[in-house]
Scaffold this motif. Structure first.
Motif, PDB file in Angstrom:
ATOM      1  N   GLY A 199       0.821  -1.204   0.000  1.00 25.68           N
ATOM      2  CA  GLY A 199       0.000   0.000   0.000  1.00 25.68           C
ATOM      3  C   GLY A 199       0.853   1.250   0.000  1.00 25.68           C
ATOM      4  O   GLY A 199       0.692   2.134   0.835  1.00 25.68           O
ATOM      5  N   VAL A 200       1.792   1.293  -0.942  1.00 29.00           N
ATOM      6  CA  VAL A 200       2.668   2.456  -1.110  1.00 29.00           C
ATOM      7  C   VAL A 200       2.330   3.081  -2.455  1.00 29.00           C
ATOM      8  O   VAL A 200       2.452   2.427  -3.495  1.00 29.00           O
ATOM      9  CB  VAL A 200       4.154   2.024  -1.091  1.00 29.00           C
ATOM     10  CG1 VAL A 200       5.060   3.206  -1.442  1.00 29.00           C
ATOM     11  CG2 VAL A 200       4.526   1.435   0.261  1.00 29.00           C
TER      12      VAL A 200
ATOM     13  N   ALA B 274       3.754   2.245  -6.018  1.00 26.52           N
ATOM     14  CA  ALA B 274       4.703   1.125  -5.948  1.00 26.52           C
ATOM     15  C   ALA B 274       4.019  -0.213  -5.670  1.00 26.52           C
ATOM     16  O   ALA B 274       4.165  -1.168  -6.430  1.00 26.52           O
ATOM     17  CB  ALA B 274       5.758   1.403  -4.882  1.00 26.52           C
ATOM     18  N   THR B 275       3.265  -0.290  -4.592  1.00 25.84           N
ATOM     19  CA  THR B 275       2.590  -1.557  -4.260  1.00 25.84           C
ATOM     20  C   THR B 275       1.130  -1.253  -3.943  1.00 25.84           C
ATOM     21  O   THR B 275       0.822  -0.200  -3.384  1.00 25.84           O
ATOM     22  CB  THR B 275       3.237  -2.245  -3.041  1.00 25.84           C
ATOM     23  OG1 THR B 275       3.234  -1.343  -1.940  1.00 25.84           O
ATOM     24  CG2 THR B 275       4.671  -2.679  -3.338  1.00 25.84           C
ATOM     25  N   ASN B 276       0.244  -2.182  -4.307  1.00 27.09           N
ATOM     26  CA  ASN B 276      -1.182  -1.881  -4.150  1.00 27.09           C
ATOM     27  C   ASN B 276      -1.998  -3.139  -3.826  1.00 27.09           C
ATOM     28  O   ASN B 276      -1.439  -4.167  -3.424  1.00 27.09           O
ATOM     29  CB  ASN B 276      -1.710  -1.171  -5.395  1.00 27.09           C
ATOM     30  CG  ASN B 276      -1.483  -2.019  -6.647  1.00 27.09           C
ATOM     31  OD1 ASN B 276      -1.537  -3.250  -6.601  1.00 27.09           O
ATOM     32  ND2 ASN B 276      -1.221  -1.364  -7.770  1.00 27.09           N
TER      33      ASN B 276
ATOM     34  N   ALA C  48       0.998   0.416   4.429  1.00 29.30           N
ATOM     35  CA  ALA C  48      -0.415   0.057   4.195  1.00 29.30           C
ATOM     36  C   ALA C  48      -1.310   1.290   4.106  1.00 29.30           C
ATOM     37  O   ALA C  48      -2.353   1.378   4.747  1.00 29.30           O
ATOM     38  CB  ALA C  48      -0.902  -0.911   5.278  1.00 29.30           C
ATOM     39  N   CYS C  49      -0.870   2.259   3.309  1.00 34.41           N
ATOM     40  CA  CYS C  49      -1.577   3.548   3.240  1.00 34.41           C
ATOM     41  C   CYS C  49      -2.649   3.580   2.163  1.00 34.41           C
ATOM     42  O   CYS C  49      -3.709   4.148   2.365  1.00 34.41           O
ATOM     43  CB  CYS C  49      -0.592   4.656   2.918  1.00 34.41           C
ATOM     44  SG  CYS C  49       0.687   4.880   4.129  1.00 34.41           S
ATOM     45  N   THR C  50      -2.334   3.022   0.992  1.00 36.38           N
ATOM     46  CA  THR C  50      -3.189   3.274  -0.173  1.00 36.38           C
ATOM     47  C   THR C  50      -3.976   2.034  -0.566  1.00 36.38           C
ATOM     48  O   THR C  50      -4.231   1.798  -1.747  1.00 36.38           O
ATOM     49  CB  THR C  50      -2.328   3.725  -1.374  1.00 36.38           C
ATOM     50  OG1 THR C  50      -1.311   2.726  -1.580  1.00 36.38           O
ATOM     51  CG2 THR C  50      -1.658   5.048  -1.119  1.00 36.38           C
ATOM     52  N   LEU C  51      -4.348   1.228   0.400  1.00 40.09           N
ATOM     53  CA  LEU C  51      -5.121   0.019   0.100  1.00 40.09           C
ATOM     54  C   LEU C  51      -6.608   0.310   0.186  1.00 40.09           C
ATOM     55  O   LEU C  51      -7.033   1.274   0.832  1.00 40.09           O
ATOM     56  CB  LEU C  51      -4.734  -1.091   1.090  1.00 40.09           C
ATOM     57  CG  LEU C  51      -3.248  -1.491   1.071  1.00 40.09           C
ATOM     58  CD1 LEU C  51      -2.940  -2.452   2.211  1.00 40.09           C
ATOM     59  CD2 LEU C  51      -2.858  -2.095  -0.275  1.00 40.09           C
TER      60      LEU C  51
ATOM     61  N   TYR D 144      -7.671  -4.249   3.364  1.00 35.73           N
ATOM     62  CA  TYR D 144      -7.666  -4.155   4.831  1.00 35.73           C
ATOM     63  C   TYR D 144      -8.430  -5.341   5.436  1.00 35.73           C
ATOM     64  O   TYR D 144      -8.024  -5.905   6.448  1.00 35.73           O
ATOM     65  CB  TYR D 144      -8.258  -2.823   5.302  1.00 35.73           C
ATOM     66  CG  TYR D 144      -7.382  -1.623   4.968  1.00 35.73           C
ATOM     67  CD1 TYR D 144      -6.051  -1.580   5.380  1.00 35.73           C
ATOM     68  CD2 TYR D 144      -7.882  -0.550   4.233  1.00 35.73           C
ATOM     69  CE1 TYR D 144      -5.236  -0.491   5.066  1.00 35.73           C
ATOM     70  CE2 TYR D 144      -7.077   0.534   3.910  1.00 35.73           C
ATOM     71  CZ  TYR D 144      -5.755   0.561   4.334  1.00 35.73           C
ATOM     72  OH  TYR D 144      -4.957   1.634   4.017  1.00 35.73           O
ATOM     73  N   ASN D 145      -9.511  -5.725   4.779  1.00 37.71           N
ATOM     74  CA  ASN D 145     -10.276  -6.876   5.282  1.00 37.71           C
ATOM     75  C   ASN D 145      -9.454  -8.158   5.217  1.00 37.71           C
ATOM     76  O   ASN D 145      -9.497  -8.988   6.125  1.00 37.71           O
ATOM     77  CB  ASN D 145     -11.568  -7.049   4.477  1.00 37.71           C
ATOM     78  CG  ASN D 145     -12.592  -5.978   4.831  1.00 37.71           C
ATOM     79  OD1 ASN D 145     -12.547  -5.398   5.922  1.00 37.71           O
ATOM     80  ND2 ASN D 145     -13.511  -5.690   3.912  1.00 37.71           N
TER      81      ASN D 145
END
Ligand SMILES: [Zn+2]
Length: 470
Positions: free
Chosen positions: A218-219, A222-224, A246-249, A254-255
């Motif tokens: 979640g960057v 970069a990562t999603n 884990a910001c941009t998930l 999150y679940n």
């Protein structure tokens, strides 16, 4: 076995399940463990006594994600964005760092941890381009009397390459085939979301080694969600996983994290400044996802969890206010409390590392990793009315009076014990000199001072008028 120690007359944040706070209480350390916590304890005659009056005694703090090798470049990237960090370390210059540079950075970062009351640090060590680099990283960590976890990584190769190599596997055999309580092991790599999921080969190795995986997830840019989904679909999401940032998930990711029991390492200062995404505690709370705190890299920030706690409270509350204001509402009661961030900085880290049975709180039987915050020369150390608030918003590194790791005093009276700072300084000077030489003067200076985009001034219908000339 270490000598017994008793800290007397402090405000004790036990961080036990009930979060008991004891006033004018003692903490007794015997044989490297917490023997007792309470008022007026009997201590062995030969115990070292530390006066904790006017101070706060708390468990040692735990940083679950720090690229310790980069401490050799301390402060260099103060004005960077994440893109500039990627270009510098991943594309242009990550390769120049030699084993002795990794050693120098790790050593300084490890010392810095102890000084700030961080008794356990996860070394998210992605500069390990050869096994010699990895040996240097471990040698450095073992030379400093703190607790560390080597999270092995190598940004020069895909994880499916280095993790499956003979070199890596024999290194793990050689250096980690013990039950060393002071040095743990993880594997550190990111999952790009490539539908072929090449990272699964590294996950398989981690499973064989029973090594937790820590991953930047979640960057922004970069990562999603794709990475999380692939991990989940292939059965590699376990309670041992630590998801960094884990910001941009989305809710779906999150679940998946919540349902599989992993935790998130939040690096608020990093996320705010570099741009991984908004620090996520405000949303992690809603999913009941466990949180620990981290400092990420001293290329920008220092390895000090006081600033992590402070920034995290600020970011969470700031978001809560903002979300309410958009709806025309006012937040009258904050959800996130100082007590919670102190928990995240201590117990949260222990839980993330699955060391909650031995670390993270001041309870009989646990390892004696203890911090005393006390500074009789400071106008900021009284009154102590709200001890959690005091730790999160008032205290700082210079108020760390005593640090005990595994029952041994490593800092007392505000000074590190038995640490050769001059040697560390000399090694860092050599690394800086080498890096400057490799880059050349222009690239070195340019790298530190990226271009500033032009500021577009807003139109202002009002004109400045000098007083008296109206
Ligand atoms: Zn990181």
């Amino acid at each position: 076995m270490s000598e017994p120690i008793v800290l007397r007359g402090g405000t004790v944040l036990t961080m036990n399940d009930a979060h008991e706070v004891l006033h004018d209480a003692d903490v007794l350390v015997v044989d490297g463990k917490i023997e007792k916590v309470g008022p007026n304890l009997d201590a062995p005659e030969h115990a070292t006594t530390i006066d904790a009056s006017n101070g706060i005694v708390m468990p040692g703090m735990i940083d679950t994600h720090r690229h310790m090798w980069q401490t050799a470049m301390r402060g260099y990237g103060a004005d960077w964005t994440l893109s500039q960090y990627f270009v510098f370390f991943y594309l242009e210059h990550g390769k120049i760092f030699r084993p002795q540079d990794i050693h120098a950075g790790n050593t300084l970062s490890a010392i810095e941890s102890l000084d700030a009351g961080v008794t356990t640090t996860v070394d998210w060590s992605h500069g390990l381009q050869t096994v010699d680099h990895a040996d240097a990283a471990v040698d450095a960590l073992q030379s400093i009397p703190g607790r560390f976890v080597l999270a092995y990584g190598n940004l020069q190769q895909g994880p499916w390459e280095w993790a499956t190599s003979k070199d890596f596997q024999s290194f793990v055999q050689r250096r980690f085939n013990t039950n060393d309580d002071m040095l743990g092991f993880q594997m550190a790599f990111d999952v790009t979301g490539d539908p072929a999921f090449p990272e699964q080969e590294a996950f398989k190795v981690a499973r064989e080694l029973n090594a937790p995986v820590t991953t930047h997830a979640g960057v922004w840019g970069a990562t999603n969600d794709d990475g999380i989904r692939l991990m989940h679909e292939h059965g590699f999401m376990t309670p041992q996983n630590i998801y960094v940032h884990a910001c941009t998930l989305t809710e779906d990711s999150y679940n998946r994290i919540a349902a599989t029991g992993g935790s998130v390492s939040v690096s608020t200062e990093s996320e705010q400044s570099a741009g991984q995404g908004y620090p996520p505690t405000w949303t992690l709370r809603k999913h009941n996802i466990p949180v620990s705190l981290s400092m990420d890299t001293s290329v920008w920030w220092s390895g000090d969890l006081f600033s992590a706690m402070r920034a995290t409270l600020g970011a969470d509350r700031s978001r809560e206010h903002l979300e309410a204001h958009v709806k025309g509402d006012t937040v009258t009661n904050h959800h996130l409390r100082a007590e919670q961030v102190v928990d995240w900085a201590t117990r949260g880290g222990a839980k993330a590392l699955h060391r909650d049975d031995t670390l993270g709180s001041l309870e009989p039987g646990k390892k004696a990793d203890v911090v005393l915050i006390k500074n009789d020369d400071s106008p900021v150390m009284f009154p102590i009315l709200h001890p959690y608030g005091h730790v999160a918003f008032q205290a700082q590194r210079s108020d760390v009076h005593t640090v005990i790791v595994d029952g041994k005093i490593v800092k007392t009276e505000g000074k590190l014990v038995g640490i050769d700072l001059d040697k560390a300084r000399h090694a860092i000077e050599q690394t800086v000199e080498f890096a400057m030489g490799e880059l050349g003067k222009e690239a070195w200076t340019g790298g530190m001072h990226p271009e500033i985009p032009e500021t577009e001034l807003a139109d202002n219908p009002y004109q400045y008028t000098e007083w008296g000339k109206r």
